[in-house]
Write an enzyme that holds these catalytic residues in place. Structure first.
Site, PDB file in Angstrom:
ATOM      1  N   ALA A 142      -3.214  22.647 -15.417  1.00 56.90           N
ATOM      2  CA  ALA A 142      -3.667  22.926 -13.886  1.00 56.90           C
ATOM      3  C   ALA A 142      -3.292  24.416 -13.738  1.00 56.90           C
ATOM      4  O   ALA A 142      -2.500  25.047 -14.361  1.00 56.90           O
ATOM      5  CB  ALA A 142      -2.968  21.950 -12.957  1.00 56.90           C
ATOM      6  N   GLU A 181      -3.912  16.170 -20.597  1.00 57.31           N
ATOM      7  CA  GLU A 181      -4.101  14.989 -19.954  1.00 57.31           C
ATOM      8  C   GLU A 181      -5.697  14.732 -19.843  1.00 57.31           C
ATOM      9  O   GLU A 181      -6.229  13.737 -19.828  1.00 57.31           O
ATOM     10  CB  GLU A 181      -3.541  15.160 -18.787  1.00 57.31           C
ATOM     11  CG  GLU A 181      -1.968  14.943 -18.849  1.00 57.31           C
ATOM     12  CD  GLU A 181      -1.528  15.179 -17.732  1.00 57.31           C
ATOM     13  OE1 GLU A 181      -0.549  14.578 -17.060  1.00 57.31           O
ATOM     14  OE2 GLU A 181      -1.688  16.323 -16.470  1.00 57.31           O
ATOM     15  N   GLY A 241      -2.257  19.579 -17.933  1.00 58.67           N
ATOM     16  CA  GLY A 241      -3.455  18.845 -17.245  1.00 58.67           C
ATOM     17  C   GLY A 241      -4.804  18.944 -18.400  1.00 58.67           C
ATOM     18  O   GLY A 241      -5.411  18.053 -18.329  1.00 58.67           O
ATOM     19  N   GLU A 274       5.114  20.977 -18.500  1.00 57.38           N
ATOM     20  CA  GLU A 274       5.345  20.828 -17.211  1.00 57.38           C
ATOM     21  C   GLU A 274       6.832  21.036 -17.075  1.00 57.38           C
ATOM     22  O   GLU A 274       7.247  21.785 -15.974  1.00 57.38           O
ATOM     23  CB  GLU A 274       4.935  19.618 -16.515  1.00 57.38           C
ATOM     24  CG  GLU A 274       3.209  19.664 -16.340  1.00 57.38           C
ATOM     25  CD  GLU A 274       2.474  18.950 -17.534  1.00 57.38           C
ATOM     26  OE1 GLU A 274       3.303  18.937 -18.756  1.00 57.38           O
ATOM     27  OE2 GLU A 274       1.544  18.481 -17.335  1.00 57.38           O
TER      28      GLU A 274
END
Ligand code: DAK
Length: 257
Positions: free
Chosen positions: A65, A111, A108, A131
């Protein structure tokens, strides 16, 4: 919708969505995710497309992200942005989606790859959930999907250390279907997409749905769910055609009905 952060290429019956923010290693900002979801939903209802590929570039599938977009956010900002709805909508895509991953697939990005149905990687692919290094933890399924894919111990190490897993180790651990040299991985993903796209589309969708249910249901409930989808296909024209073609020793002509 005008796309600024992705590109779409249709090679019927397959389509390829390329994440396209190369300057920031395809960091997934809000706009990119909105475009991706919009595009996937359009393709899901486009009868000419049977299988979709999501890819990045050689250096990055997606490095996570967009940290700069999240850096100043507080809990209420995160809640009110409702960015989980985009991820939930990706999960509801019915057609098969292949991730073609080269370079970084982090946070992300990892993911997103794991939300796809099949992962084809280049030899340079690196998967990770870093993260922890920026003071948070995976938030779009990493703790659940990575653990299911590679097992508790490998997932725990990756998530707690923020370390990366090579393409070769990812393939050995069950996170990646196959690894190819960087010049071939996208073509191989397309070859696989075309093979899946040549199968009866209704059966493909219901088979995908049934496999995904195995992540949520007990074996007993999953078997019942599978059985109902199996029965359902006996009211399709493709079931009649597929079995008739077998008996007549010819290739089937699928209608997707
Ligand atoms: N966000 C923003 N910019 C990024 C970025 C990211 N995740 N990753 C890389 N960039 C930018 C860099 O800032 C740099 O930009 P400039 O400085 O040139 O302007 C450019 O991309 C190139 O990166 P580097 O210079 O760092 O390149 P290197 O080859 O040296 O290093 C790297 C590559 C991938 C090791 C490094 O860039 C890196 O560590 N990137 C961050 C990886 C990371 O921590 N990823 C996890 C982010 S958190 C949510 C759902 C999901 C998530 C959150 C919420 N909801 C549903 C609410 C997910 C969270 C995450 O993914």
């Amino acid at each position: 919708m005008e796309f600024e952060n992705i590109t779409l290429t249709k090679e019927i019956p397959i389509a390829t969505i390329q994440l396209n923010r190369p300057d920031v290693l395809n960091a997934l900002n809000h706009r990119l995710l909105s475009e991706l979801v919009f595009c996937l939903e359009q393709l899901d209802s486009d009868d000419s497309v049977n299988c979709v590929i999501i890819t990045g570039n050689e250096k990055a599938f997606a490095a996570g992200a967009d940290i700069k977009e999240m850096a100043e956010a507080d809990t209420i900002d995160m809640l009110s942005r409702d960015s989980f709805s985009a991820w939930d909508r990706i999960r509801r895509i019915k057609k098969p989606v292949i991730a073609a991953v080269s370079g970084f697939a982090l946070g992300g990005g990892c993911e997103l790859a794991m939300m796809c149905d099949i992962i084809i990687a280049s030899e340079t692919a690196k998967f990770g959930q870093p993260e922890i290094n920026i003071g948070v933890m995976p938030g779009a399924g990493g703790t659940q999907r990575l653990t299911r894919a590679v097992g508790k111990y490998r997932a725990m190490e990756m998530i707690l250390t923020g370390g990366m897993m090579s393409a070769g180790d990812a393939a050995k651990s069950g996170l990646v279907n196959r690894v190819f040299p960087v010049e071939l991985y996208l073509e191989e993903a397309k070859r696989l997409a075309r093979l899946i796209a040549s199968k009866p589309p209704l059966a493909v969708k219901l088979a995908k749905e049934s496999v995904l249910k195995s992540e949520e249901l007990s074996l007993k409930d999953g078997l019942e769910f599978e059985r109902k989808n199996f029965y359902m296909l006996f009211s399709s024209e493709d079931q009649k055609e597929g079995m008739k073609a077998f008996v007549e020793k010819r290739d089937p002509r699928w209608k997707g009905k």
